[in-house]
Design a protein around this motif. Sequence first.
Motif, PDB file in Angstrom:
ATOM      1  N   LYS A  38      -2.008  -0.066   2.101  1.00 31.88           N
ATOM      2  CA  LYS A  38      -0.821   0.748   2.275  1.00 31.88           C
ATOM      3  C   LYS A  38      -0.320   1.245   0.918  1.00 31.88           C
ATOM      4  CE  LYS A  38       0.733  -1.630   6.464  1.00 31.88           C
ATOM      5  NZ  LYS A  38       1.831  -2.412   7.094  1.00 31.88           N
ATOM      6  N   GLN A  39       0.394   2.367   0.944  1.00 31.71           N
ATOM      7  CA  GLN A  39       0.958   2.906  -0.290  1.00 31.71           C
ATOM      8  C   GLN A  39       1.850   1.873  -0.978  1.00 31.71           C
ATOM      9  OE1 GLN A  39       3.014   6.565   0.568  1.00 31.71           O
ATOM     10  NE2 GLN A  39       1.159   7.822   0.410  1.00 31.71           N
ATOM     11  N   LYS A  40       2.626   1.154  -0.200  1.00 36.02           N
ATOM     12  CA  LYS A  40       3.540   0.162  -0.768  1.00 36.02           C
ATOM     13  C   LYS A  40       2.766  -0.925  -1.490  1.00 36.02           C
ATOM     14  CE  LYS A  40       7.182  -3.127   0.485  1.00 36.02           C
ATOM     15  NZ  LYS A  40       7.990  -3.702   1.593  1.00 36.02           N
ATOM     16  N   THR A  41       1.662  -1.393  -0.894  1.00 35.39           N
ATOM     17  CA  THR A  41       0.860  -2.445  -1.512  1.00 35.39           C
ATOM     18  C   THR A  41       0.243  -1.959  -2.811  1.00 35.39           C
ATOM     19  OG1 THR A  41       0.340  -3.351   0.668  1.00 35.39           O
ATOM     20  CG2 THR A  41      -1.081  -4.023  -1.169  1.00 35.39           C
ATOM     21  N   LEU A  42      -0.303  -0.737  -2.792  1.00 35.40           N
ATOM     22  CA  LEU A  42      -0.902  -0.176  -3.996  1.00 35.40           C
ATOM     23  C   LEU A  42       0.154  -0.012  -5.090  1.00 35.40           C
ATOM     24  CD1 LEU A  42      -3.286   1.072  -5.482  1.00 35.40           C
ATOM     25  CD2 LEU A  42      -2.758   3.262  -4.375  1.00 35.40           C
ATOM     26  N   ALA A  43       1.330   0.449  -4.709  1.00 35.67           N
ATOM     27  CA  ALA A  43       2.412   0.634  -5.675  1.00 35.67           C
ATOM     28  C   ALA A  43       2.812  -0.690  -6.311  1.00 35.67           C
ATOM     29  CB  ALA A  43       3.612   1.285  -5.000  1.00 35.67           C
ATOM     30  N   GLU A  44       2.852  -1.749  -5.510  1.00 31.85           N
ATOM     31  CA  GLU A  44       3.202  -3.073  -6.041  1.00 31.85           C
ATOM     32  C   GLU A  44       2.162  -3.551  -7.045  1.00 31.85           C
ATOM     33  OE1 GLU A  44       3.557  -5.426  -2.524  1.00 31.85           O
ATOM     34  OE2 GLU A  44       5.626  -4.782  -2.098  1.00 31.85           O
ATOM     35  N   LYS A  45       0.883  -3.295  -6.758  1.00 28.59           N
ATOM     36  CA  LYS A  45      -0.182  -3.691  -7.681  1.00 28.59           C
ATOM     37  C   LYS A  45      -0.064  -2.945  -9.011  1.00 28.59           C
ATOM     38  CE  LYS A  45      -2.613  -6.621  -5.222  1.00 28.59           C
ATOM     39  NZ  LYS A  45      -2.799  -8.029  -5.649  1.00 28.59           N
ATOM     40  N   LEU A  46       0.363  -1.696  -8.918  1.00 28.55           N
ATOM     41  CA  LEU A  46       0.467  -0.860 -10.117  1.00 28.55           C
ATOM     42  C   LEU A  46       1.832  -0.973 -10.785  1.00 28.55           C
ATOM     43  CD1 LEU A  46      -1.272   2.367  -8.754  1.00 28.55           C
ATOM     44  CD2 LEU A  46      -2.271   0.597 -10.192  1.00 28.55           C
ATOM     45  N   GLU A  47       2.757  -1.672 -10.107  1.00 27.74           N
ATOM     46  CA  GLU A  47       4.124  -1.851 -10.598  1.00 27.74           C
ATOM     47  C   GLU A  47       4.821  -0.502 -10.798  1.00 27.74           C
ATOM     48  OE1 GLU A  47       3.847  -4.308 -14.059  1.00 27.74           O
ATOM     49  OE2 GLU A  47       3.539  -6.137 -12.888  1.00 27.74           O
ATOM     50  N   ILE A  48       4.672   0.341  -9.771  1.00 22.44           N
ATOM     51  CA  ILE A  48       5.338   1.638  -9.771  1.00 22.44           C
ATOM     52  C   ILE A  48       5.978   1.845  -8.401  1.00 22.44           C
ATOM     53  CG2 ILE A  48       3.791   2.679 -11.474  1.00 22.44           C
ATOM     54  CD1 ILE A  48       2.282   3.999  -9.218  1.00 22.44           C
ATOM     55  N   SER A  49       6.725   2.914  -8.249  1.00 24.14           N
ATOM     56  CA  SER A  49       7.373   3.211  -6.976  1.00 24.14           C
ATOM     57  C   SER A  49       6.357   3.775  -5.968  1.00 24.14           C
ATOM     58  CB  SER A  49       8.493   4.222  -7.203  1.00 24.14           C
ATOM     59  OG  SER A  49       8.960   4.742  -5.980  1.00 24.14           O
ATOM     60  N   SER A  51       6.843   6.088  -4.051  1.00 23.29           N
ATOM     61  CA  SER A  51       6.988   7.543  -4.059  1.00 23.29           C
ATOM     62  C   SER A  51       6.039   8.199  -5.060  1.00 23.29           C
ATOM     63  CB  SER A  51       8.432   7.939  -4.369  1.00 23.29           C
ATOM     64  OG  SER A  51       8.803   7.526  -5.674  1.00 23.29           O
ATOM     65  N   VAL A  52       5.699   7.470  -6.129  1.00 25.00           N
ATOM     66  CA  VAL A  52       4.757   8.009  -7.116  1.00 25.00           C
ATOM     67  C   VAL A  52       3.378   8.155  -6.489  1.00 25.00           C
ATOM     68  CG1 VAL A  52       3.620   7.616  -9.331  1.00 25.00           C
ATOM     69  CG2 VAL A  52       6.052   7.066  -9.067  1.00 25.00           C
ATOM     70  N   ILE A  53       2.965   7.130  -5.733  1.00 26.81           N
ATOM     71  CA  ILE A  53       1.676   7.193  -5.030  1.00 26.81           C
ATOM     72  C   ILE A  53       1.683   8.358  -4.051  1.00 26.81           C
ATOM     73  CG2 ILE A  53       0.065   5.976  -3.528  1.00 26.81           C
ATOM     74  CD1 ILE A  53       0.308   4.745  -6.286  1.00 26.81           C
ATOM     75  N   SER A  54       2.782   8.487  -3.318  1.00 29.38           N
ATOM     76  CA  SER A  54       2.910   9.572  -2.352  1.00 29.38           C
ATOM     77  C   SER A  54       2.821  10.930  -3.032  1.00 29.38           C
ATOM     78  CB  SER A  54       4.242   9.446  -1.605  1.00 29.38           C
ATOM     79  OG  SER A  54       4.416  10.527  -0.713  1.00 29.38           O
ATOM     80  N   ASP A  55       3.470  11.047  -4.197  1.00 30.30           N
ATOM     81  CA  ASP A  55       3.455  12.314  -4.929  1.00 30.30           C
ATOM     82  C   ASP A  55       2.048  12.661  -5.411  1.00 30.30           C
ATOM     83  OD1 ASP A  55       6.133  12.656  -4.521  1.00 30.30           O
ATOM     84  OD2 ASP A  55       6.749  12.029  -6.522  1.00 30.30           O
ATOM     85  N   TYR A  56       1.307  11.656  -5.895  1.00 34.21           N
ATOM     86  CA  TYR A  56      -0.075  11.899  -6.326  1.00 34.21           C
ATOM     87  C   TYR A  56      -0.915  12.380  -5.150  1.00 34.21           C
ATOM     88  CZ  TYR A  56       0.223   9.784 -11.008  1.00 34.21           C
ATOM     89  OH  TYR A  56       0.513   9.513 -12.317  1.00 34.21           O
ATOM     90  N   GLU A  57      -0.800  11.682  -4.031  1.00 36.34           N
ATOM     91  CA  GLU A  57      -1.655  11.978  -2.882  1.00 36.34           C
ATOM     92  C   GLU A  57      -1.333  13.331  -2.248  1.00 36.34           C
ATOM     93  OE1 GLU A  57      -2.650   7.371  -1.489  1.00 36.34           O
ATOM     94  OE2 GLU A  57      -1.474   8.672  -0.175  1.00 36.34           O
ATOM     95  N   SER A  58      -0.085  13.728  -2.331  1.00 37.70           N
ATOM     96  CA  SER A  58       0.320  14.994  -1.716  1.00 37.70           C
ATOM     97  C   SER A  58       0.165  16.187  -2.656  1.00 37.70           C
ATOM     98  CB  SER A  58       1.773  14.902  -1.269  1.00 37.70           C
ATOM     99  OG  SER A  58       2.636  14.762  -2.385  1.00 37.70           O
TER     100      SER A  58
END
Length: 239
Positions: A38-49, A51-58
Amino acid sequence: MFNDSQKNRVARWIAGDISTSNDPGAAIKQWRKKFEIKQKTLAEKLEISPSVISDYESGRRNSPGTGIIKRIVRAFLQTDEEKGGQVTRAFANRFGAHLPPEIILDMQEFEKPVKGEDLISAVDGEILANEDSLNRNLFGYTVIDSLKAVLELTSEDFMGLYGLTTERALVFTKVSTGRSPLVAIKVRGIIPGMIVLHGEVNEADNLGVKIAEILKVPLILSKKPTAEKLLEGLQNSVP
């Protein structure tokens, strides 16, 4: 069970797929879904929000650089390993026969960028084309048996030559004219940061040089006496 070498190969293949994609954000999303993260899990691993993952993917955020891609791929594998490593194992088995050591003689990622001029010194190189592009940064190199690569690698395999970034030197050994590697790169449309030719090249192939000029990629002829000396020079250049 897959070993570290296989895991690293999978990591390089995924990173290469993302970095050479016309839409890196979509590629990240595709791989995230393959790993069922999930985006949330990936964000936690990277220690970022998230929304940053969402912004990259979109595509709302600029394409991630080499460092971010490297961290994302590591997070994919780490998260999968915590769940038993089934996805990584599947890809390790799938790509186990790809990019064998008899084709890929060496492959390194630089912790710090290396200028093209410095890599020329490492390979005892002569500039054949695009000297004005040598000030660009390189972030790795791949040394390839050109005969086997041209004959055996599929387009999918060829992508794996680029490791974590296309901003690297592709070094082709056992070259007689240099035409085949340049044609292969042009056909596949993925341009490296530098191309180095090594072998029994008495004079540069005119078509190969012309292709390099069209692609605007520095073309270098290594004067190292043997492939072993070439590898030694490159390995000593790793920062």
